[in-house]
Every structure is written in structure tokens, then in C-alpha cells.
Design a protein around this motif. Structure first.
Motif, PDB file in Angstrom:
ATOM      1  N   ARG A  60      33.854  47.589 -33.493  1.00 49.22           N
ATOM      2  CA  ARG A  60      35.254  47.971 -33.696  1.00 49.22           C
ATOM      3  C   ARG A  60      35.652  47.737 -35.145  1.00 49.22           C
ATOM      4  NH1 ARG A  60      39.670  44.932 -33.765  1.00 49.22           N
ATOM      5  NH2 ARG A  60      38.570  43.172 -32.819  1.00 49.22           N
ATOM      6  N   GLY A  70      35.180  45.446 -29.694  1.00 46.96           N
ATOM      7  CA  GLY A  70      35.292  46.163 -28.426  1.00 46.96           C
ATOM      8  C   GLY A  70      35.138  47.655 -28.662  1.00 46.96           C
ATOM      9  N   GLU A  72      34.985  51.174 -26.625  1.00 45.60           N
ATOM     10  CA  GLU A  72      35.217  51.779 -25.319  1.00 45.60           C
ATOM     11  C   GLU A  72      34.077  52.728 -24.954  1.00 45.60           C
ATOM     12  OE1 GLU A  72      39.039  53.578 -25.447  1.00 45.60           O
ATOM     13  OE2 GLU A  72      40.108  51.679 -25.723  1.00 45.60           O
ATOM     14  N   ARG A  73      33.922  52.963 -23.658  1.00 49.23           N
ATOM     15  CA  ARG A  73      32.824  53.793 -23.164  1.00 49.23           C
ATOM     16  C   ARG A  73      32.844  55.214 -23.748  1.00 49.23           C
ATOM     17  NH1 ARG A  73      30.019  51.767 -18.586  1.00 49.23           N
ATOM     18  NH2 ARG A  73      30.868  49.773 -17.835  1.00 49.23           N
ATOM     19  N   VAL A 205      34.700  47.042 -21.728  1.00 47.41           N
ATOM     20  CA  VAL A 205      34.235  47.694 -22.962  1.00 47.41           C
ATOM     21  C   VAL A 205      32.973  47.011 -23.466  1.00 47.41           C
ATOM     22  CG1 VAL A 205      36.547  48.441 -23.632  1.00 47.41           C
ATOM     23  CG2 VAL A 205      35.703  46.222 -24.416  1.00 47.41           C
ATOM     24  N   TYR A 206      32.224  47.760 -24.285  1.00 50.71           N
ATOM     25  CA  TYR A 206      31.047  47.191 -24.937  1.00 50.71           C
ATOM     26  C   TYR A 206      31.472  46.424 -26.191  1.00 50.71           C
ATOM     27  CZ  TYR A 206      28.550  50.608 -22.033  1.00 50.71           C
ATOM     28  OH  TYR A 206      28.070  51.341 -20.978  1.00 50.71           O
TER      29      TYR A 206
END
Length: 388
Positions: A60, A70, A72-73, A205-206
Motif C-alpha cells: 500500500r 493492505g 485489496e483483492r 486484504v493481503y
């Protein structure tokens, strides 16, 4: 012309105890100086070697580390579709969507808690990190509550060994393997299935997306495109650059601390060398007068005493480096200020540290010997011979 120099070196041997004590004082300072530089270099090397130049980390925007990031997909899917992503032998992208979470584990022996990184990994994570190899056991099965632990974790933390059980994320996790990552930061991590860990920690989230570049030279084009894409709020870094940034703050702190300690200790060593050289001049007034009477000029006397002081500094430097080299056998752990997780690393000796330490010892010898050398060179021949 060589007689004054030979005379100075013979006096060092004659005054063996004084020579040893002075050199030992300088050796202590060089040891502190070299050990601090080795500590900072060991930390930097551990984190830099953790990364690969061909790999890219996407996190991020404005996040300092994966822990704070974070992705998001949908954003991860956009990154995965980029043409710069390399394709593996099985036809799949060499890309891993990972999460990084901090947990608290007690240490073996002391039961003292410390932060440890849990990394959720995918099928390509191991391929992207060739420095990581399975040492014992097997890889965790996808969709199971199984993990593998780094060698440092297995050795230092309760529940981290092969066959043991860890409790985190409101679940029990079985350690089914121990991996060796050499001197990299991965040795201080625990890996598990990314989807299972996302569920356990309720993370939608990843933390990051890691992939291998099809062409290492295409990084700038990829970085410019993804960071300018209005659908994305991410930034891209080469993996080596990412881990170098992780070590910057801690390395700078260690360097400043080392310099401060070295300055304090070096003042004492310089004063000790100066006292030793003044005593040498006072005890050898007749010999100095004799050398002047034999025709040796002030320059020769000055050079001989300065070289004597430099030789003392060199002895101290070599002894200090010899002692500091044994620190490479020591492994210590500290908190990484960027990720707030514990990181184990070793002292690291390099050629640059060796020559800087020797140069520093010669400077100490010169500063400690230059004033006594001028005093010896300025002695009046008649007064020196009368003192007998």
C-alpha cells in the motif's frame, strides 16, 4: 638514516610491558569500533540478502512495511495481470499474494515474550525465494492448520520446533516443517497457508504482492504504470530496496551509538598513548642527545618517534581486529523498528570495516605520539647530554 628508526623499534621491545598495555588500550577501542560496524553491517546484510533483485514487492502506498500495508483483492488481481510478471514452468505467474501478521510468542528458557512474524504464503512463495530450503519435515498442506517455522524460530521460541504446536488466531497450528533461510530475515518467520491465516486473523486484504520480473530492466515501466493507475493505491519496490529500507533506521542508530562510544573510548586511548610516549621521551633524553650529537637532525628524530607511535597504533589495531573477528560466531536478536518483529542476525566482518579500523588505530597512534615526538625533536643537544 635507519639508525633512529631501528633504535625506536628496539625500545618498543625493551619496554614490552608498557608497549603491550598501550597497544591493549588501543585494541579495546578498535574492538568497540569494529564490533559496532560489524553489528550494523550484519543487520544490513541480513535484510538485504533477504530480497532478490529480480523480485518486486507491491504494498500500500505510504506503508513503511508489510505489517502496515493492505492490498485489496481486486488490486492484487490487477497487479497479477501486468505483462511484466514472469511465468513459471507450470504456466502460472510467478506471483504470491501474502499477508504478514505479528504475534507474541514466549522464548525458550526465559519465557519472555517477543513479536514474531507470521507470513501467509501461496504456491509460488517458495519458488520466489531460492534462499529458503526445507530443512526438516514437509511443507504445510493448503487449507490446513499447519505451518513451517524458520530455523531461528524453532531454536529460540516455545512451540516452534518440528512436531510442536503453536496457539494463535484462536486456533492450534502444528509445525510440520523447519526451513533454513541462511542469514536472511526469513529465518525469523513462521509460514502458513495464506487463505487459512486470513480467516484466522479476519484479514480481508493481503499485506503485499510479490512477483518475479519477466525482464529485470522492465521494473521502471511497471512502477510508473501501477503507481499512476487510478484503480490502485499501491507502490512498487524492488525486493532488495524494500529490505534495505527496513534496515536503514536501525543501522543508522547503531552507527551513531558506535561512533559516540568510540569517541569516548578513543580519548582515553589517545591520552594513554600520549603518556606512554612522553614517558619514553623522558627516559631516553640521553639517547636522543647522543643521536643528535652523532649528526642525526631533528627531522629524523621526529620521524622515528612518530613511526614508533604509529607502530603502537598498528599493533593495537591488529589485536582489536583479531578479537572482533570472533564476534562473527555470535548471533543476537533485536526488534526490527520497521516491522516491530524480532530479528536474529550475526556480526559481519568486511574488508571495508577492517581497513577503517586499522586506519582509525593509526590515527589514534599519530595523535597520541605527535606532541611527544615534537618534544623529542626540539631537545637541545647540550641539555640532553647534561641530563645524564
Amino acid at each position: 638514516m635507519a639508525i633512529p628508526y631501528f633504535y625506536s623499534y628496539r625500545n618498543l621491545w625493551t619496554r614490552r610491558l608498557t608497549t603491550f598495555l598501550t597497544a591493549s588500550g588501543m585494541a579495546l577501542v578498535v574492538f568497540v569500533f569494529a564490533a559496532t560496524l560489524m553489528l550494523a553491517e550484519g543487520l544490513r546484510r541480513t535484510l538485504v540478502e533477504t530480497g532478490s533483485f529480480d523480485n518486486v514487492v507491491v504494498i500500500r502506498k505510504s506503508a513503511v512495511s508489510e505489517v502496515q500495508s493492505g492490498v485489496e483483492r481486486p488490486q492484487a488481481a490487477v497487479v497479477e495481470s501486468q505483462p511484466e510478471v514472469a511465468i513459471g514452468a507450470d504456466g502460472r505467474p510467478l506471483l504470491a499474494k501474502e499477508i504478514v501478521v505479528l504475534i507474541n510468542l514466549p522464548k525458550r528458557g526465559t519465557n519472555k515474550p517477543a513479536n514474531v512474524i507470521i507470513r501467509g504464503v501461496g504456491q509460488s512463495s517458495l519458488q520466489l525465494r531460492p534462499q529458503v530450503r526445507l530443512k526438516e519435515g514437509r511443507m504445510p498442506r493448503p487449507g490446513s492448520a499447519e505451518v513451517i517455522a524458520g530455523a531461528s524460530i524453532a531454536k529460540r521460541f516455545k512451540g516452534g520446533g518440528l512436531g510442536e504446536t503453536l496457539r494463535f488466531g484462536m486456533r492450534n497450528w502444528t509445525v510440520v516443517g523447519v526451513f533454513d533461510a541462511g542469514s536472511t530475515g526469513f529465518s525469523s518467520e513462521i509460514w502458513g497457508d495464506v487463505d487459512q491465516l486470513m480467516q484466522a486473523f479476519r484479514r480481508p486484504v493481503y499485506s503485499s504482492v510479490l512477483f518475479k520480473l519477466r525482464d529485470p530492466a522492465s521494473f521502471d515501466a511497471f512502477k510508473q504504470r501501477v503507481e499512476g493507475d487510478p484503480r490502485l493505491t499501491v507502490e512498487a519496490k524492488r525486493e532488495t530496496r524494500y529490505y534495505l529500507d527496513q534496515s536503514e533506521a536501525m543501522s543508522k542508530f547503531l552507527s551513531i551509538l558506535g561512533i559516540a562510544l568510540t569517541i569516548i573510548f578513543s580519548l582515553g586511548a589517545i591520552i594513554g598513548a600520549m603518556i606512554t610516549m612522553y614517558a619514553a621521551v623522558a627516559n631516553r633524553i640521553v639517547e636522543i642527545g647522543t643521536l643528535r650529537a652523532l649528526g642525526f637532525n631533528k627531522k629524523s628524530i621526529l620521524s622515528a618517534f612518530i613511526l614508533e607511535a604509529l607502530f603502537l597504533g598498528l599493533l593495537g589495531g591488529l589485536l582489536g581486529l583479531f578479537l572482533a573477528s570472533f564476534m562473527q560466531l555470535v548471533t543476537i536478536s533485536t526488534m526490527n523498528w520497521q516491522s516491530f518483529a524480532e530479528l536474529a542476525f550475526s556480526f559481519s566482518m568486511t574488508f571495508a570495516i577492517a581497513w577503517k579500523s586499522l586506519a582509525f588505530s593509526l590515527v589514534m597512534g599519530f595523535v597520541g605520539g605527535v606532541l611527544p615526538a615534537f618534544r623529542a625533536a626540539r631537545m637541545n643537544i647540550v641539555d640532553a647530554l647534561r641530563s645524564s
